[in-house]
Write an enzyme that holds these catalytic residues in place. Structure first.
Site, PDB file in Angstrom:
ATOM      1  N   HIS A  79     -10.478  -5.351  -3.214  1.00 35.45           N
ATOM      2  CA  HIS A  79      -9.157  -5.642  -2.656  1.00 35.45           C
ATOM      3  C   HIS A  79      -9.256  -6.023  -1.192  1.00 35.45           C
ATOM      4  O   HIS A  79     -10.138  -5.555  -0.473  1.00 35.45           O
ATOM      5  CB  HIS A  79      -8.193  -4.459  -2.829  1.00 35.45           C
ATOM      6  CG  HIS A  79      -8.713  -3.157  -2.316  1.00 35.45           C
ATOM      7  ND1 HIS A  79      -9.636  -2.396  -2.993  1.00 35.45           N
ATOM      8  CD2 HIS A  79      -8.445  -2.474  -1.171  1.00 35.45           C
ATOM      9  CE1 HIS A  79      -9.904  -1.301  -2.298  1.00 35.45           C
ATOM     10  NE2 HIS A  79      -9.201  -1.331  -1.184  1.00 35.45           N
ATOM     11  N   HIS A 130      -7.047  -5.972   2.348  1.00 34.48           N
ATOM     12  CA  HIS A 130      -5.878  -5.380   3.010  1.00 34.48           C
ATOM     13  C   HIS A 130      -5.299  -6.410   3.984  1.00 34.48           C
ATOM     14  O   HIS A 130      -6.050  -7.051   4.723  1.00 34.48           O
ATOM     15  CB  HIS A 130      -6.278  -4.187   3.875  1.00 34.48           C
ATOM     16  CG  HIS A 130      -6.865  -3.013   3.158  1.00 34.48           C
ATOM     17  ND1 HIS A 130      -6.195  -1.820   3.026  1.00 34.48           N
ATOM     18  CD2 HIS A 130      -8.069  -2.823   2.567  1.00 34.48           C
ATOM     19  CE1 HIS A 130      -6.962  -0.940   2.385  1.00 34.48           C
ATOM     20  NE2 HIS A 130      -8.111  -1.529   2.094  1.00 34.48           N
ATOM     21  N   ASP A 139       0.847  -1.196   0.000  1.00 33.09           N
ATOM     22  CA  ASP A 139       0.000   0.000   0.000  1.00 33.09           C
ATOM     23  C   ASP A 139       0.886   1.250   0.000  1.00 33.09           C
ATOM     24  O   ASP A 139       1.865   1.331   0.741  1.00 33.09           O
ATOM     25  CB  ASP A 139      -0.902  -0.008   1.241  1.00 33.09           C
ATOM     26  CG  ASP A 139      -2.047   0.976   1.135  1.00 33.09           C
ATOM     27  OD1 ASP A 139      -3.207   0.543   1.085  1.00 33.09           O
ATOM     28  OD2 ASP A 139      -1.769   2.205   1.104  1.00 33.09           O
ATOM     29  N   ILE A 140       0.531   2.225  -0.829  1.00 27.92           N
ATOM     30  CA  ILE A 140       1.338   3.441  -0.981  1.00 27.92           C
ATOM     31  C   ILE A 140       1.305   4.315   0.278  1.00 27.92           C
ATOM     32  O   ILE A 140       2.224   5.107   0.530  1.00 27.92           O
ATOM     33  CB  ILE A 140       0.857   4.235  -2.216  1.00 27.92           C
ATOM     34  CG1 ILE A 140       1.949   5.115  -2.777  1.00 27.92           C
ATOM     35  CG2 ILE A 140      -0.408   5.020  -1.931  1.00 27.92           C
ATOM     36  CD1 ILE A 140       1.649   5.683  -4.162  1.00 27.92           C
ATOM     37  N   ASN A 187     -13.079  -3.185   2.414  1.00 31.86           N
ATOM     38  CA  ASN A 187     -14.038  -2.081   2.460  1.00 31.86           C
ATOM     39  C   ASN A 187     -14.971  -2.072   1.243  1.00 31.86           C
ATOM     40  O   ASN A 187     -14.566  -2.462   0.146  1.00 31.86           O
ATOM     41  CB  ASN A 187     -13.284  -0.748   2.509  1.00 31.86           C
ATOM     42  CG  ASN A 187     -12.509  -0.572   3.801  1.00 31.86           C
ATOM     43  OD1 ASN A 187     -13.009  -0.866   4.879  1.00 31.86           O
ATOM     44  ND2 ASN A 187     -11.274  -0.100   3.700  1.00 31.86           N
ATOM     45  N   GLN A 240     -15.104   2.373   0.804  1.00 31.83           N
ATOM     46  CA  GLN A 240     -14.127   1.901  -0.186  1.00 31.83           C
ATOM     47  C   GLN A 240     -13.680   3.061  -1.074  1.00 31.83           C
ATOM     48  O   GLN A 240     -14.480   3.618  -1.831  1.00 31.83           O
ATOM     49  CB  GLN A 240     -14.792   0.804  -1.041  1.00 31.83           C
ATOM     50  CG  GLN A 240     -13.914   0.208  -2.118  1.00 31.83           C
ATOM     51  CD  GLN A 240     -14.665  -0.849  -2.941  1.00 31.83           C
ATOM     52  OE1 GLN A 240     -15.884  -0.966  -2.862  1.00 31.83           O
ATOM     53  NE2 GLN A 240     -13.933  -1.596  -3.749  1.00 31.83           N
TER      54      GLN A 240
HETATM   55  P1  5GP Z   1      -9.888   1.315   0.419  1.00 34.96           P
HETATM   56  O1  5GP Z   1     -10.328   2.445   1.296  1.00 34.96           O
HETATM   57  O2  5GP Z   1     -10.438   1.435  -0.977  1.00 34.96           O
HETATM   58  O3  5GP Z   1     -10.153  -0.023   1.045  1.00 34.96           O
HETATM   59  O4  5GP Z   1      -8.316   1.422   0.351  1.00 34.96           O
HETATM   60  C1  5GP Z   1      -7.605   1.801  -0.779  1.00 34.96           C
HETATM   61  C2  5GP Z   1      -6.134   1.670  -0.447  1.00 34.96           C
HETATM   62  O5  5GP Z   1      -5.410   1.828  -1.656  1.00 34.96           O
HETATM   63  C3  5GP Z   1      -5.624   2.743   0.524  1.00 34.96           C
HETATM   64  O6  5GP Z   1      -5.022   2.109   1.656  1.00 34.96           O
HETATM   65  C4  5GP Z   1      -4.596   3.528  -0.311  1.00 34.96           C
HETATM   66  O7  5GP Z   1      -3.471   3.950   0.436  1.00 34.96           O
HETATM   67  C5  5GP Z   1      -4.230   2.538  -1.394  1.00 34.96           C
HETATM   68  N1  5GP Z   1      -3.824   3.171  -2.662  1.00 34.96           N
HETATM   69  C6  5GP Z   1      -4.498   4.135  -3.334  1.00 34.96           C
HETATM   70  N2  5GP Z   1      -3.853   4.480  -4.466  1.00 34.96           N
HETATM   71  C7  5GP Z   1      -2.753   3.679  -4.517  1.00 34.96           C
HETATM   72  C8  5GP Z   1      -1.678   3.582  -5.457  1.00 34.96           C
HETATM   73  O8  5GP Z   1      -1.607   4.271  -6.483  1.00 34.96           O
HETATM   74  N3  5GP Z   1      -0.709   2.663  -5.174  1.00 34.96           N
HETATM   75  C9  5GP Z   1      -0.743   1.869  -4.059  1.00 34.96           C
HETATM   76  N4  5GP Z   1       0.269   1.010  -3.871  1.00 34.96           N
HETATM   77  N5  5GP Z   1      -1.752   1.948  -3.143  1.00 34.96           N
HETATM   78  C10 5GP Z   1      -2.732   2.851  -3.371  1.00 34.96           C
END
Ligand code: 5GP
Ligand code: ZN
Length: 123
Positions: free
Chosen positions: A98, A100, A31-32, A87, A92
């Site tokens: 995805h 985590h 995760d970034i 999420n 989300q």
């Molecule tokens: P969500 O809230 O959708 O479950 O989480 C999305 C996750 O994707 C977040 O933890 C965010 O930091 C990660 N993320 C978003 N954009 C990127 C990206 O361009 N590269 C990577 N490696 N992670 C990302």
């Protein structure tokens, strides 16, 4: 591929990522913006929205890979626990299914993403 989907762009190599697992159907990358060192995302390569949309077989396959990766991540980074998070809807941010994997540490652990990547991939 969904044109504006950031994870589809990662999957097809348009956006760089720190990949820690890849096969024909699944990609896992760091995760970034990690919640903790080793925070990893496990995604199907095919664009699927969320938990209710993903096919049962694809979900099971993804969970198995997630389980194996969690063992590796926890062991290599010496974590004291981990959370599996998924999420949907307003929770989300990225609209591509995805999982985590979020390692947990009893003491605050600082490790930058390059160090984590090296440890997990043995590079
Ligand atoms: P969500 O809230 O959708 O479950 O989480 C999305 C996750 O994707 C977040 O933890 C965010 O930091 C990660 N993320 C978003 N954009 C990127 C990206 O361009 N590269 C990577 N490696 N992670 C990302
Ligand atoms: Zn996508």
């Amino acid at each position: 591929m969904k044109v504006e989907c950031i994870f589809c762009k990662i999957i097809n190599g348009e956006i760089p990522s720190k990949k820690i697992y890849e096969d024909e159907n699944v990609l896992a990358f760091l995760d970034i913006n990690p919640s903790s060192p080793g925070h990893t995302l496990v995604v199907p390569k095919r664009h699927i929205l969320d938990f209710q949309e993903i096919d049962d077989d694809d979900l099971l396959n993804l969970m198995k890979i997630c389980k194996n990766l969690s063992k590796k991540i926890v062991s290599v980074l010496d974590a004291d626990g981990y959370s599996i998070l998924q999420n949907n809807g307003i929770a989300q941010d990225v609209k591509h299914f995805h999982l985590h994997i979020i390692p947990k540490y009893s003491n605050d652990k600082t490790m930058d993403i390059d160090e984590v990547y090296k440890k997990i991939t043995n590079e």
